[in-house]
Design an enzyme around this catalytic site. Structure first.
Site, mmCIF file in Angstrom:
data_model
loop_
_atom_site.group_PDB
_atom_site.id
_atom_site.type_symbol
_atom_site.label_atom_id
_atom_site.label_comp_id
_atom_site.label_asym_id
_atom_site.label_seq_id
_atom_site.Cartn_x
_atom_site.Cartn_y
_atom_site.Cartn_z
ATOM 1 N N ARG A 47 -10.498 -11.388 1.392
ATOM 2 C CA ARG A 47 -11.310 -12.459 0.795
ATOM 3 C C ARG A 47 -10.606 -13.816 0.880
ATOM 4 O O ARG A 47 -11.260 -14.860 0.874
ATOM 5 C CB ARG A 47 -11.650 -12.094 -0.646
ATOM 6 C CG ARG A 47 -10.520 -12.069 -1.626
ATOM 7 C CD ARG A 47 -10.858 -11.315 -2.893
ATOM 8 N NE ARG A 47 -10.921 -9.877 -2.650
ATOM 9 C CZ ARG A 47 -11.237 -8.978 -3.579
ATOM 10 N NH1 ARG A 47 -11.530 -9.379 -4.812
ATOM 11 N NH2 ARG A 47 -11.264 -7.702 -3.290
ATOM 12 N N LYS B 287 0.828 -1.201 0.000
ATOM 13 C CA LYS B 287 0.000 0.000 0.000
ATOM 14 C C LYS B 287 0.869 1.261 0.000
ATOM 15 O O LYS B 287 2.025 1.223 0.430
ATOM 16 C CB LYS B 287 -0.882 0.032 1.256
ATOM 17 C CG LYS B 287 -1.944 -1.040 1.342
ATOM 18 C CD LYS B 287 -2.703 -0.931 2.647
ATOM 19 C CE LYS B 287 -3.789 -1.978 2.760
ATOM 20 N NZ LYS B 287 -4.891 -1.733 1.814
#
Length: 527
Positions: free
Chosen positions: A380, A306
């Site tokens: 996920r 990130k």
């Protein structure tokens, strides 16, 4: 089985850092009473009138002229709070409640709690201000006058606002700042005080769920790793009847094929865990509800790292898991007659030579394989393992997962509304209604079948990050693991964090979804 244990705490996880605030955060007590008490600081609501704020009732309660209230800027806008020095030497508060619907009272309660906290802190810091809140014994007490048409919804909303609006989490060597400890809600003549009191008690339990979820998410990640998060949850569960906790370690996860959790946690020196909270009351009826919450205790993005800006907020990337933990504890404390299991797959997504890579193929629990496209789509991956395990081992009737999953939901819905995906119309409406009943907004999003094919893999069974609308394709990916069960996916990437105070929310982790999950469980007990 090796690597799995029903938790029995030896050394409290809450004491891992002596500078850490007490968890759970202490909240204000709220009682409903019949009589206004002299000498206790009081707050009076101000409603919208035909030509501006209706100041007469507040002026009468405080024995001042309405002109005085007008002069100090008293407003009927929901959440507008003004302090009023009284002739008796104490302090009063005028609180705007707008047209008086329940949501306005929640906003008013939150604003009032913050105003009183600031006043208390000011008194503590300045000898010159000592006494503004009355006698020292009353400094942390407050009474609020309820309207003539008060009902349970108003009491619940006001209690939520009062309990949560003054929430504070700060790691400091300094003394614990003073706080509001008790609020008396003064009912009008003829009101059913017992019934209203029960509403206040239940609302405070819901507030406690939100506050605990905030505590867990706000805890800095140098303290909060997967072992700490699952350990503190298990420690708290040990004191609650009919609730048991099992924490599985990395060896058990490897032995049982939890490839998604292990892949995400593989880059960190702090190994992953799987928490299972089991609530089995003796009078359980209705469906078995399984809640799954994302427990990423810090998210660097992994190899797909990130940007530095904003990465510090990734301590809250386990907000879904925090909501599930808090919900299970509250469901059990309320004694709801429904079977509920909570699963929190927990890992730290880090960067190292052992981190998983884009292009990897990961085998999940149950055998389904995933082609990894972006290591920053780690939520996920861990949810897929836990959902597949729930379907295989827990025999759920209803399955709900909650996660700070996609930036796409922040773009679509902003920062105050959760995204709701569901395979079942009835379940979607139950979740929406549950949220509306406790002051949390959900917006139904579509599971567009036009994008279902994009989830299918080329190198593996499914793709982790298929092309298309990000929030929808993430939900469609998770659906692959649900076994066709009634299932809802709650994406809280937006409302899990707040950058400013509003309503009952304070800056930082919000605890969003915890109350909705409790209320959903309560609705499942009804025919």
């Amino acid at each position: 089985m090796s690597g799995a244990s029903v938790f029995r705490p030896a050394q409290p996880a809450r004491d891992a850092d002596p500078a850490l605030p007490a968890i759970p955060t202490a909240l204000v007590e709220v009682d409903v009473v019949r009589q206004w008490r002299d000498g206790v600081p009081g707050a009076v609501p101000v409603f919208d009138g035909e030509s501006g704020p209706d100041l007469a009732a507040a002026a009468e309660q405080f024995d001042v002229d309405a002109a005085v209230l007008e002069a100090v800027g008293v407003s009927a806008s929901a959440g507008a709070v003004r302090a009023l020095p009284l002739r008796t030497g104490g302090l009063g508060w005028a609180v705007g409640v707008g047209s008086g619907e329940a949501a306005k009272w929640r906003s008013a309660g939150g604003a009032l709690a913050r105003a009183v906290r600031e006043r208390l802190n000011g008194v503590a810091e300045s000898d010159d201000e000592t006494g503004d809140l009355g006698e020292a014994s009353d400094a942390d007490y407050l009474q609020v006058k309820l309207p003539a048409d008060v009902d349970g919804d108003i009491v619940s909303a006001l209690t939520l606002g009062l309990a949560l609006g003054g929430y504070r989490f700060r790691v400091s060597r300094g003394p614990v700042p003073p706080r509001l400890r008790k609020v008396l809600l003064v009912a009008p003549e003829g009101a059913d005080v017992a019934a209203l009191g029960e509403q206040a008690r239940r609302a405070r339990e819901l507030a406690a769920a939100t506050a605990l979820a905030r505590d867990l998410a706000n805890t800095p990640s140098n303290v909060k790793d997967p072992a700490w998060l699952t350990g503190i949850a298990a420690e708290l569960a040990a004191d609650v009847p009919d609730l048991t906790a099992t924490v599985r370690d990395e060896k058990w996860l490897a032995d049982n094929g939890f490839g998604g959790i292990l892949a995400v946690g593989g880059g960190s020196a702090r190994p992953p865990r799987l928490l299972e909270l089991t609530y089995r009351p003796k009078d359980a009826a209705g469906p078995h509800l399984v809640l799954v919450g994302k427990g990423i205790t810090f998210d660097t993005g992994g190899i797909s790292i990130k940007p530095a800006e904003g990465m510090h907020l990734m301590r809250t990337d386990m907000s879904g898991g925090g909501a599930v933990i808090a919900a299970l504890l509250t469901i059990a404390r309320l004694g709801l007659p429904v079977r509920v299991t909570g699963l929190v797959p927990s890992a730290e997504n880090h960067v190292s030579g052992s981190a998983y890579r884009p292009g990897d193929v990961v085998r999940h629990y149950g055998g389904t394989t995933t082609e990894v496209g972006n290591t920053d789509a780690e939520g996920r991956m861990v949810l897929a393992d836990a959902i597949a395990y729930a379907v295989d081992k827990l025999e759920p009737d209803v399955l709900v997962d909650v996660a700070t999953l996609t930036g796409a939901m922040k773009v679509a819905l902003g920062l105050r509304t959760g995204g709701l995906f569901a395979s079942d119309e009835g379940l979607a409406e139950q979740v929406r209604a549950a949220g509306a009943g406790v002051g949390e907004a959900w917006w139904r999003m579509p599971l567009l079948e036009d994008h279902a094919e994009a989830v299918q893999g080329e190198l593996a069974d499914v793709k982790q990050t298929p092309a298309g609308p990000g929030g929808i394709t993430a939900a469609l990916f998770l659906r692959e693991f649900t076994g066709g069960l009634p299932w809802a996916h709650l994406d809280i990437a937006g409302p899990a964090r707040a950058d400013k105070d509003y309503n009952e929310v304070v800056s930082g982790a919000t605890g969003f979804a915890a109350r909705s999950l409790v209320e959903l469980a309560a609705t499942l007990t009804k025919p």
